[in-house]
Design a protein around this motif. Structure first.
Motif, PDB file in Angstrom:
ATOM      1  N   SER A 241      18.009  -9.463  -5.167  1.00  0.00           N
ATOM      2  CA  SER A 241      16.958 -10.371  -5.633  1.00  0.00           C
ATOM      3  C   SER A 241      16.163 -10.997  -4.488  1.00  0.00           C
ATOM      4  CB  SER A 241      17.562 -11.482  -6.490  1.00  0.00           C
ATOM      5  OG  SER A 241      18.145 -10.929  -7.644  1.00  0.00           O
TER       6      SER A 241
ATOM      7  N   GLN B 251      18.953  -8.031 -21.155  1.00  0.00           N
ATOM      8  CA  GLN B 251      17.942  -7.816 -22.185  1.00  0.00           C
ATOM      9  C   GLN B 251      17.931  -6.311 -22.446  1.00  0.00           C
ATOM     10  OE1 GLN B 251      16.484 -10.211 -23.677  1.00  0.00           O
ATOM     11  NE2 GLN B 251      16.388 -11.908 -22.269  1.00  0.00           N
ATOM     12  N   ASP B 252      18.063  -5.900 -23.719  1.00  0.00           N
ATOM     13  CA  ASP B 252      18.268  -4.494 -24.012  1.00  0.00           C
ATOM     14  C   ASP B 252      17.638  -4.134 -25.351  1.00  0.00           C
ATOM     15  OD1 ASP B 252      19.557  -1.925 -23.816  1.00  0.00           O
ATOM     16  OD2 ASP B 252      21.150  -2.656 -25.125  1.00  0.00           O
TER      17      ASP B 252
ATOM     18  N   LYS C   2      16.075   1.040 -23.185  1.00  0.00           N
ATOM     19  CA  LYS C   2      15.626   0.452 -21.923  1.00  0.00           C
ATOM     20  C   LYS C   2      16.122  -0.972 -21.858  1.00  0.00           C
ATOM     21  CE  LYS C   2      11.558   3.203 -21.208  1.00  0.00           C
ATOM     22  NZ  LYS C   2      10.246   3.289 -20.720  1.00  0.00           N
TER      23      LYS C   2
ATOM     24  N   SER D 255      17.124  -4.553 -18.905  1.00  0.00           N
ATOM     25  CA  SER D 255      17.225  -5.140 -17.570  1.00  0.00           C
ATOM     26  C   SER D 255      18.375  -6.128 -17.568  1.00  0.00           C
ATOM     27  CB  SER D 255      15.921  -5.841 -17.189  1.00  0.00           C
ATOM     28  OG  SER D 255      15.670  -6.906 -18.081  1.00  0.00           O
TER      29      SER D 255
ATOM     30  N   THR E  29      19.343  -7.789  -9.363  1.00  0.00           N
ATOM     31  CA  THR E  29      18.689  -7.520 -10.634  1.00  0.00           C
ATOM     32  C   THR E  29      18.752  -6.020 -10.873  1.00  0.00           C
ATOM     33  OG1 THR E  29      16.511  -7.265  -9.609  1.00  0.00           O
ATOM     34  CG2 THR E  29      17.101  -9.469 -10.415  1.00  0.00           C
ATOM     35  N   GLY E  30      18.746  -5.626 -12.124  1.00  0.00           N
ATOM     36  CA  GLY E  30      18.829  -4.209 -12.421  1.00  0.00           C
ATOM     37  C   GLY E  30      17.984  -3.826 -13.614  1.00  0.00           C
ATOM     38  N   THR E  31      17.523  -2.591 -13.617  1.00  0.00           N
ATOM     39  CA  THR E  31      16.835  -2.020 -14.762  1.00  0.00           C
ATOM     40  C   THR E  31      17.538  -0.723 -15.114  1.00  0.00           C
ATOM     41  OG1 THR E  31      15.266  -0.842 -13.352  1.00  0.00           O
ATOM     42  CG2 THR E  31      14.590  -3.002 -14.173  1.00  0.00           C
TER      43      THR E  31
ATOM     44  N   SER F  54      17.541   2.792 -18.114  1.00  0.00           N
ATOM     45  CA  SER F  54      16.986   3.490 -19.270  1.00  0.00           C
ATOM     46  C   SER F  54      17.937   4.626 -19.622  1.00  0.00           C
ATOM     47  CB  SER F  54      15.588   4.027 -18.982  1.00  0.00           C
ATOM     48  OG  SER F  54      15.625   4.969 -17.948  1.00  0.00           O
TER      49      SER F  54
END
Length: 116
Positions: free
Chosen positions: A5, A63-64, A79, A81, A90-92, A94
């Motif tokens: 971050s 959040q998904d 998708k 995060s 932090t991560g994203t 998919s």
């Protein structure tokens, strides 16, 4: 993909093959998953089942959005995060996949193994 971050540098970037077992109860509008605890609520709109999750505790925030098309082929994009608070990351993510119908006994066996 995970990023620090503070520096925005990538700390992890990988692809994972995974198999998940879900059981949808259309009458109650819940999904049971062999991995997380408890049922997950869903909505149905435009021939797709959609699960939206927002989870936050002291260590993690997620959040998904998962969508499963209800007409063949049963595509399953997802998708989201997340924030790993203690790691300052932090991560994203998919997912791309397909849903296939399985026998009830396969789900029950996977559920028992996850509880084991």
């Amino acid at each position: 993909m995970l990023r620090n971050s503070a520096t925005s540098k990538t700390t992890e970037d990988k692809t994972i093959d995974d198999i998940a077992f879900f059981k949808a109860n259309f009458k109650r509008k819940i999904i049971l998953d062999t991995r997380p605890e408890g049922p997950i609520n869903f909505e149905i709109q435009d021939k797709a089942l959609t699960v939206t999750q927002s989870i936050e505790d002291k260590e993690f925030k997620l959040q998904d959005v998962l969508s499963i098309k209800l007409t063949p082929p049963y595509a399953m994009p997802e998708k989201g995060s997340g924030i790993f608070k203690s790691k300052n990351e932090t991560g994203t993510f998919s997912y791309e996949g397909l849903c296939e119908e399985i026998d009830k006994s396969v789900f029950e066996k996977a559920l028992k193994e996850s509880e084991g």
